[in-house]
Design a protein around this motif. Sequence first.
Motif, PDB file in Angstrom:
ATOM      1  N   UNK A  35      39.848 -31.351   8.883  1.00 35.39           N
ATOM      2  CA  UNK A  35      41.594 -31.184   8.867  1.00 35.39           C
ATOM      3  C   UNK A  35      42.279 -30.646   7.277  1.00 35.39           C
ATOM      4  N   UNK A  36      42.972 -29.704   7.710  1.00 36.08           N
ATOM      5  CA  UNK A  36      44.297 -28.817   7.776  1.00 36.08           C
ATOM      6  C   UNK A  36      45.853 -29.359   7.227  1.00 36.08           C
ATOM      7  N   UNK A  37      46.720 -30.145   6.419  1.00 34.70           N
ATOM      8  CA  UNK A  37      47.441 -30.385   6.677  1.00 34.70           C
ATOM      9  C   UNK A  37      48.352 -28.781   6.787  1.00 34.70           C
ATOM     10  N   UNK A  38      48.657 -27.532   5.895  1.00 33.97           N
ATOM     11  CA  UNK A  38      49.536 -26.550   6.291  1.00 33.97           C
ATOM     12  C   UNK A  38      48.684 -26.082   7.073  1.00 33.97           C
ATOM     13  N   UNK A  39      48.060 -25.716   7.917  1.00 36.92           N
ATOM     14  CA  UNK A  39      47.413 -24.800   8.882  1.00 36.92           C
ATOM     15  C   UNK A  39      47.461 -26.308  10.413  1.00 36.92           C
ATOM     16  N   UNK A  40      47.944 -26.553  10.319  1.00 35.92           N
ATOM     17  CA  UNK A  40      48.540 -28.767  11.201  1.00 35.92           C
ATOM     18  C   UNK A  40      46.593 -27.880  12.338  1.00 35.92           C
ATOM     19  N   UNK A  41      46.020 -28.541  11.714  1.00 34.55           N
ATOM     20  CA  UNK A  41      44.235 -28.463  11.777  1.00 34.55           C
ATOM     21  C   UNK A  41      44.178 -29.963  12.290  1.00 34.55           C
ATOM     22  N   UNK A  42      44.085 -30.838  12.298  1.00 32.85           N
ATOM     23  CA  UNK A  42      43.430 -31.802  12.862  1.00 32.85           C
ATOM     24  C   UNK A  42      41.860 -31.904  12.718  1.00 32.85           C
ATOM     25  N   UNK A  43      40.880 -32.933  12.040  1.00 33.73           N
ATOM     26  CA  UNK A  43      39.468 -33.071  12.385  1.00 33.73           C
ATOM     27  C   UNK A  43      39.501 -33.324  14.118  1.00 33.73           C
ATOM     28  N   UNK A  44      38.163 -32.400  14.807  1.00 37.80           N
ATOM     29  CA  UNK A  44      38.187 -33.151  15.801  1.00 37.80           C
ATOM     30  C   UNK A  44      39.103 -31.915  16.735  1.00 37.80           C
ATOM     31  N   UNK A  45      39.388 -30.949  16.011  1.00 40.76           N
ATOM     32  CA  UNK A  45      40.653 -30.492  16.900  1.00 40.76           C
ATOM     33  C   UNK A  45      40.093 -29.566  17.786  1.00 40.76           C
ATOM     34  N   UNK A  46      40.584 -28.758  18.344  1.00 38.02           N
ATOM     35  CA  UNK A  46      39.826 -27.622  19.294  1.00 38.02           C
ATOM     36  C   UNK A  46      41.050 -25.838  18.454  1.00 38.02           C
ATOM     37  N   UNK A  47      39.722 -25.470  18.581  1.00 40.58           N
ATOM     38  CA  UNK A  47      40.126 -24.454  18.023  1.00 40.58           C
ATOM     39  C   UNK A  47      39.751 -23.085  19.001  1.00 40.58           C
ATOM     40  N   UNK A  48      40.707 -22.553  19.326  1.00 37.23           N
ATOM     41  CA  UNK A  48      39.912 -20.870  19.971  1.00 37.23           C
ATOM     42  C   UNK A  48      39.659 -19.736  19.023  1.00 37.23           C
ATOM     43  N   UNK A  49      38.679 -19.650  19.377  1.00 38.21           N
ATOM     44  CA  UNK A  49      38.244 -18.269  18.195  1.00 38.21           C
ATOM     45  C   UNK A  49      38.660 -16.952  19.227  1.00 38.21           C
ATOM     46  N   UNK A 114      45.622 -29.961  18.842  1.00 40.00           N
ATOM     47  CA  UNK A 114      45.642 -31.209  18.649  1.00 40.00           C
ATOM     48  C   UNK A 114      45.300 -32.375  19.891  1.00 40.00           C
ATOM     49  N   UNK A 115      44.906 -33.223  19.246  1.00 39.61           N
ATOM     50  CA  UNK A 115      45.093 -34.915  19.966  1.00 39.61           C
ATOM     51  C   UNK A 115      46.220 -35.869  19.487  1.00 39.61           C
TER      52      UNK A 115
END
Length: 128
Positions: A35-49, A114-115
Amino acid sequence: MFQSPAQDYVDKPLSLDDMCKLSRPYTYVLRSEISSWRAAIRKDALLILDCSATPYDGSIVMCHLGGQIAIKRLRLSPTPRLEDLDFPADFEQYDTSDESSRIVVKGVITHIINDARSGEFVDDCPVM
């Protein structure tokens, strides 16, 4: 019979495949373990690589650091380096002289999904 005046404003249907370019080769959907505040990533977010995308200054990249897979922010100016997503002062410099500590960028995180049902970030930081 008259045509509707709004006919010129009809949008095509939204498609995540088109928006995230999921049909391209070397594009993957991953689930975040961090989880990262600055990157706006929550735990279990879907990341498109996208492994075929070219990273630029500020891109979030997936890389290999000393045998470990990591998600970092790539900075190219003034010198190429990787930054932790939440702690930009803590970074590692590119080192191409030592093969064991060489940084290998595998792909660029192009989208973060993110959900929204889970509410705010589970962190003590009151400001985003």
